[in-house]
Write a protein that holds these residues in place. Structure first.
Motif, PDB file in Angstrom:
ATOM      1  N   ASN A   1       0.808  -1.220   0.000  1.00  0.00           N
ATOM      2  CA  ASN A   1       0.000   0.000   0.000  1.00  0.00           C
ATOM      3  C   ASN A   1       0.844   1.274   0.000  1.00  0.00           C
ATOM      4  O   ASN A   1       0.282   2.378   0.038  1.00  0.00           O
ATOM      5  CB  ASN A   1      -0.930   0.022   1.222  1.00  0.00           C
ATOM      6  N   ILE A   2       2.181   1.144  -0.053  1.00  0.00           N
ATOM      7  CA  ILE A   2       3.045   2.316   0.058  1.00  0.00           C
ATOM      8  C   ILE A   2       2.828   3.303  -1.095  1.00  0.00           C
ATOM      9  O   ILE A   2       2.693   4.516  -0.876  1.00  0.00           O
ATOM     10  CB  ILE A   2       4.525   1.895   0.128  1.00  0.00           C
ATOM     11  N   LYS A   3       2.777   2.818  -2.330  1.00  0.00           N
ATOM     12  CA  LYS A   3       2.583   3.721  -3.478  1.00  0.00           C
ATOM     13  C   LYS A   3       1.227   4.414  -3.398  1.00  0.00           C
ATOM     14  O   LYS A   3       1.114   5.618  -3.660  1.00  0.00           O
ATOM     15  CB  LYS A   3       2.712   2.942  -4.783  1.00  0.00           C
ATOM     16  N   LYS A   4       0.205   3.648  -3.055  1.00  0.00           N
ATOM     17  CA  LYS A   4      -1.128   4.228  -2.907  1.00  0.00           C
ATOM     18  C   LYS A   4      -1.145   5.242  -1.772  1.00  0.00           C
ATOM     19  O   LYS A   4      -1.773   6.307  -1.877  1.00  0.00           O
ATOM     20  CB  LYS A   4      -2.141   3.108  -2.639  1.00  0.00           C
ATOM     21  N   LEU A   5      -0.435   4.929  -0.687  1.00  0.00           N
ATOM     22  CA  LEU A   5      -0.330   5.838   0.451  1.00  0.00           C
ATOM     23  C   LEU A   5       0.331   7.142   0.037  1.00  0.00           C
ATOM     24  O   LEU A   5      -0.157   8.232   0.368  1.00  0.00           O
ATOM     25  CB  LEU A   5       0.467   5.164   1.566  1.00  0.00           C
ATOM     26  N   ASN A   6       1.425   7.049  -0.700  1.00  0.00           N
ATOM     27  CA  ASN A   6       2.141   8.252  -1.128  1.00  0.00           C
ATOM     28  C   ASN A   6       1.261   9.139  -2.002  1.00  0.00           C
ATOM     29  O   ASN A   6       1.213  10.367  -1.824  1.00  0.00           O
ATOM     30  CB  ASN A   6       3.396   7.839  -1.890  1.00  0.00           C
ATOM     31  N   ALA A   7       0.537   8.528  -2.936  1.00  0.00           N
ATOM     32  CA  ALA A   7      -0.344   9.301  -3.822  1.00  0.00           C
ATOM     33  C   ALA A   7      -1.457   9.975  -3.031  1.00  0.00           C
ATOM     34  O   ALA A   7      -1.797  11.141  -3.285  1.00  0.00           O
ATOM     35  CB  ALA A   7      -0.937   8.373  -4.884  1.00  0.00           C
ATOM     36  N   MET A   8      -2.007   9.254  -2.061  1.00  0.00           N
ATOM     37  CA  MET A   8      -3.106   9.814  -1.277  1.00  0.00           C
ATOM     38  C   MET A   8      -2.628  10.971  -0.398  1.00  0.00           C
ATOM     39  O   MET A   8      -3.320  11.991  -0.259  1.00  0.00           O
ATOM     40  CB  MET A   8      -3.719   8.713  -0.414  1.00  0.00           C
ATOM     41  N   ILE A   9      -1.434  10.825   0.200  1.00  0.00           N
ATOM     42  CA  ILE A   9      -0.888  11.899   1.026  1.00  0.00           C
ATOM     43  C   ILE A   9      -0.672  13.154   0.188  1.00  0.00           C
ATOM     44  O   ILE A   9      -0.983  14.274   0.623  1.00  0.00           O
ATOM     45  CB  ILE A   9       0.425  11.434   1.696  1.00  0.00           C
ATOM     46  N   GLN A  10      -0.169  12.984  -1.037  1.00  0.00           N
ATOM     47  CA  GLN A  10       0.052  14.127  -1.917  1.00  0.00           C
ATOM     48  C   GLN A  10      -1.260  14.787  -2.318  1.00  0.00           C
ATOM     49  O   GLN A  10      -1.321  16.009  -2.503  1.00  0.00           O
ATOM     50  CB  GLN A  10       0.827  13.688  -3.165  1.00  0.00           C
ATOM     51  N   ASP A  11      -2.327  13.993  -2.460  1.00  0.00           N
ATOM     52  CA  ASP A  11      -3.634  14.551  -2.782  1.00  0.00           C
ATOM     53  C   ASP A  11      -4.174  15.403  -1.639  1.00  0.00           C
ATOM     54  O   ASP A  11      -4.774  16.457  -1.867  1.00  0.00           O
ATOM     55  CB  ASP A  11      -4.622  13.419  -3.092  1.00  0.00           C
ATOM     56  N   VAL A  12      -3.960  14.934  -0.403  1.00  0.00           N
ATOM     57  CA  VAL A  12      -4.483  15.656   0.759  1.00  0.00           C
ATOM     58  C   VAL A  12      -3.607  16.849   1.106  1.00  0.00           C
ATOM     59  O   VAL A  12      -4.104  17.927   1.440  1.00  0.00           O
ATOM     60  CB  VAL A  12      -4.593  14.696   1.967  1.00  0.00           C
ATOM     61  N   ASP A  13      -2.271  16.654   1.046  1.00  0.00           N
ATOM     62  CA  ASP A  13      -1.347  17.720   1.424  1.00  0.00           C
ATOM     63  C   ASP A  13      -0.075  17.602   0.578  1.00  0.00           C
ATOM     64  O   ASP A  13       0.795  16.768   0.852  1.00  0.00           O
ATOM     65  CB  ASP A  13      -1.006  17.604   2.915  1.00  0.00           C
ATOM     66  N   GLN A  14       0.033  18.437  -0.453  1.00  0.00           N
ATOM     67  CA  GLN A  14       1.166  18.356  -1.378  1.00  0.00           C
ATOM     68  C   GLN A  14       2.491  18.741  -0.712  1.00  0.00           C
ATOM     69  O   GLN A  14       3.560  18.378  -1.205  1.00  0.00           O
ATOM     70  CB  GLN A  14       0.920  19.255  -2.590  1.00  0.00           C
ATOM     71  N   SER A  15       2.418  19.462   0.392  1.00  0.00           N
ATOM     72  CA  SER A  15       3.647  19.868   1.084  1.00  0.00           C
ATOM     73  C   SER A  15       4.084  18.854   2.140  1.00  0.00           C
ATOM     74  O   SER A  15       5.090  19.065   2.823  1.00  0.00           O
ATOM     75  CB  SER A  15       3.443  21.236   1.751  1.00  0.00           C
ATOM     76  N   ALA A  16       3.343  17.752   2.280  1.00  0.00           N
ATOM     77  CA  ALA A  16       3.674  16.746   3.298  1.00  0.00           C
ATOM     78  C   ALA A  16       4.987  16.040   2.977  1.00  0.00           C
ATOM     79  O   ALA A  16       5.358  15.886   1.815  1.00  0.00           O
ATOM     80  CB  ALA A  16       2.547  15.723   3.405  1.00  0.00           C
ATOM     81  N   ASN A  17       5.677  15.622   4.028  1.00  0.00           N
ATOM     82  CA  ASN A  17       6.935  14.898   3.890  1.00  0.00           C
ATOM     83  C   ASN A  17       6.766  13.502   4.485  1.00  0.00           C
ATOM     84  O   ASN A  17       6.341  13.366   5.643  1.00  0.00           O
ATOM     85  CB  ASN A  17       8.049  15.656   4.621  1.00  0.00           C
ATOM     86  N   MET A  18       7.062  12.456   3.712  1.00  0.00           N
ATOM     87  CA  MET A  18       6.865  11.085   4.170  1.00  0.00           C
ATOM     88  C   MET A  18       8.169  10.311   4.114  1.00  0.00           C
ATOM     89  O   MET A  18       8.918  10.415   3.140  1.00  0.00           O
ATOM     90  CB  MET A  18       5.815  10.379   3.311  1.00  0.00           C
ATOM     91  N   LYS A  19       8.445   9.546   5.154  1.00  0.00           N
ATOM     92  CA  LYS A  19       9.604   8.664   5.195  1.00  0.00           C
ATOM     93  C   LYS A  19       9.148   7.265   5.596  1.00  0.00           C
ATOM     94  O   LYS A  19       8.271   7.111   6.431  1.00  0.00           O
ATOM     95  CB  LYS A  19      10.661   9.181   6.169  1.00  0.00           C
ATOM     96  N   VAL A  20       9.768   6.253   4.986  1.00  0.00           N
ATOM     97  CA  VAL A  20       9.383   4.865   5.207  1.00  0.00           C
ATOM     98  C   VAL A  20      10.564   4.108   5.765  1.00  0.00           C
ATOM     99  O   VAL A  20      11.709   4.374   5.396  1.00  0.00           O
ATOM    100  CB  VAL A  20       8.901   4.212   3.887  1.00  0.00           C
ATOM    101  N   SER A  21      10.301   3.151   6.660  1.00  0.00           N
ATOM    102  CA  SER A  21      11.373   2.390   7.278  1.00  0.00           C
ATOM    103  C   SER A  21      12.236   1.704   6.242  1.00  0.00           C
ATOM    104  O   SER A  21      11.759   1.312   5.183  1.00  0.00           O
ATOM    105  CB  SER A  21      10.801   1.352   8.249  1.00  0.00           C
TER     106      SER A  21
END
Length: 279
Positions: A246-266
């Motif tokens: 679900n990581i790719k889907k998660l990244n796309a959804m986060i960008q849709d909600v907040d384009q300035s968000a910063n995400m890091k994955v283990s």
């Protein structure tokens, strides 16, 4: 027919979740009472504080774990079902720990105890985190301190845990502090392995619309996402675990909600040599 299959699937998932949490609780109790606590080794977090206090006050470790974690469990939960689930799991942890209290440690060498105990303890923590149960109040303390300290939650957690290990070194001696660092590291690696087994990932997100994002993620991913910090608290950071697919889907959804968000994955071996890699 479809409803029956769906109900059976939910029932199976619930049973697996309960078994996994109970097994994780058992591993934590074994790691604490049969390896770490007898050798005065602190794994960090609330559990490390509890071991330190149990030796200072001579109170049983299980009771201290209950008393320290109880306020966090009560005030962190949003509804009665969540509160009761966490409370029952906490009581089971206490009972397992009390049951093992008279048992002699399985190894007499502190170094070996720190390695084996760290692996067993960390595996238990990883199982519980993976299946979404609340583990350690230190996370909530870090979230609260983040409001007044200009550090990330990860940095605050590191400072808290280093402080706990330092206190253990002052009270038990620096040889034990070294063993505590070893146990802390092995527990961390065991947690990481347990979360990444079958592609479970830990995710950190910085967003100015934290609560809106958390609600959207919860609605989209349901039980697959397990928040490690209270998703409705004010702030800008979220910690949670989610399946790798679900990581790719998660990244796309986060960008849709907040384009300035910063995400890091283990970290995974296919990503980067750094502990975290940016999406």
């Amino acid at each position: 027919m479809r409803e029956d299959i769906a109900n059976q699937s939910r029932y199976t998932k619930s049973v697996v979740r309960i078994i996994a949490i109970l097994f994780g609780v058992a591993l934590i109790s074994v790691g604490l009472e049969m390896f770490l606590s007898p050798h005065q080794i602190l794994p960090g977090g609330i559990k490390g504080i509890a071991i330190l206090l149990s030796h200072i006050t001579e109170m049983k470790l299980g009771l201290i774990l209950l008393f320290i974690n109880l306020p966090f469990v009560i005030f962190r939960r949003r509804n009665v079902k969540q509160t009761m689930t966490a409370l029952v799991a906490l009581i089971v942890t206490m009972l397992f720990t009390l049951l093992l209290y008279p048992t002699q440690p399985l190894v007499s060498e502190p170094l070996l105890a720190s390695i084996i105990g760290g692996v067993i303890f960390g595996s238990g923590i990883g199982l519980i985190v993976r299946y979404g149960w609340y583990v350690d109040g230190v996370n909530d303390v870090a979230v609260y301190l983040k409001k007044t300290i200009r550090l990330s939650i990860g940095e605050i957690l590191m400072i808290i845990n280093l402080t706990i290990l330092a206190c253990g070194g002052l009270y038990f001696g620096w040889d034990q502090a070294i063993h505590s660092v070893i146990a802390y590291y092995t527990a961390y690696k065991a947690i990481q392995f347990t979360l990444e087994y079958r592609s479970r990932k830990m995710v950190w997100v910085h967003s100015e619309v934290r609560e809106k994002l958390a609600n959207a993620l919860r609605q989209e991913f349901g039980q697959d996402i397990a928040f490690l910090t209270h998703a409705s608290q004010h702030g800008t950071e979220l910690f949670f675990t989610i399946s790798h697919h679900n990581i790719k889907k998660l990244n796309a959804m986060i960008q849709d909600v907040d384009q300035s968000a910063n995400m890091k994955v283990s970290y995974t071996s296919s990503a980067s040599s750094d502990p975290y890699y940016k999406i």
